[in-house]
Design a protein around this motif. Structure first.
Motif, PDB file in Angstrom:
ATOM      1  N   CYS A   8       0.843  -1.188   0.000  1.00  0.00           N
ATOM      2  CA  CYS A   8       0.000   0.000   0.000  1.00  0.00           C
ATOM      3  C   CYS A   8       0.884   1.244   0.000  1.00  0.00           C
ATOM      4  O   CYS A   8       1.841   1.332   0.760  1.00  0.00           O
ATOM      5  N   CYS A  11       0.072   3.095   3.833  1.00  0.00           N
ATOM      6  CA  CYS A  11       0.410   2.528   5.133  1.00  0.00           C
ATOM      7  C   CYS A  11       1.408   1.386   5.022  1.00  0.00           C
ATOM      8  O   CYS A  11       1.903   0.906   6.024  1.00  0.00           O
ATOM      9  N   CYS A  30      -4.289  -0.127   0.012  1.00  0.00           N
ATOM     10  CA  CYS A  30      -5.026  -1.252   0.570  1.00  0.00           C
ATOM     11  C   CYS A  30      -6.491  -0.848   0.761  1.00  0.00           C
ATOM     12  O   CYS A  30      -6.848   0.320   0.634  1.00  0.00           O
ATOM     13  N   CYS A  33      -7.149   2.038   3.306  1.00  0.00           N
ATOM     14  CA  CYS A  33      -6.738   3.368   2.865  1.00  0.00           C
ATOM     15  C   CYS A  33      -7.635   3.862   1.738  1.00  0.00           C
ATOM     16  O   CYS A  33      -7.942   5.035   1.652  1.00  0.00           O
TER      17      CYS A  33
HETATM   18 ZN   LIG Z   1      -3.020   1.112   3.391  1.00  0.00          ZN
END
Ligand SMILES: [Zn+2]
Ligand SMILES: [Zn+2]
Length: 89
Positions: A8, A11, A30, A33
């Motif tokens: 991601c 994050c 992801c 997010c």
């Molecule tokens: Zn993420």
């Protein structure tokens, strides 16, 4: 779903499946997010964004759960009523 092996872009969570083929030149995010990003966009478009807080009004002690701005200092916040009263005075 496409099987992928990337991280991601926000994050760093490992992503193993995507609903689209990643192009490679754009970061992928992801599910969490992506959702946060969508919600952020929705709130930007709609009502003024509110921030969830959990503080007591320094004037009357009323619990404040939402503010129209992100408080930098939560030790001296006023609830709406006290704020309006203060403004009139
Ligand atoms: Zn993420
Ligand atoms: Zn108050």
């Amino acid at each position: 779903m496409f099987d992928v092996d990337c991280e991601c872009g926000k994050c760093g969570a490992k992503i193993t499946q995507l609903p689209f083929q990643p192009s490679g030149d754009r970061p992928v995010y992801c599910g969490d997010c992506n959702r946060a990003h969508r919600e952020q966009r929705n709130s930007d478009r709609g009502e003024r964004r509110m921030f969830d807080v959990d503080v007591a009004c320094s004037g009357c002690g009323t619990k404040i759960t939402q503010l129209p701005f992100e408080p930098r200092d939560t030790s001296n916040l006023l609830c709406k009523e006290c704020y309006l009263k203060n403004k009139d005075a």
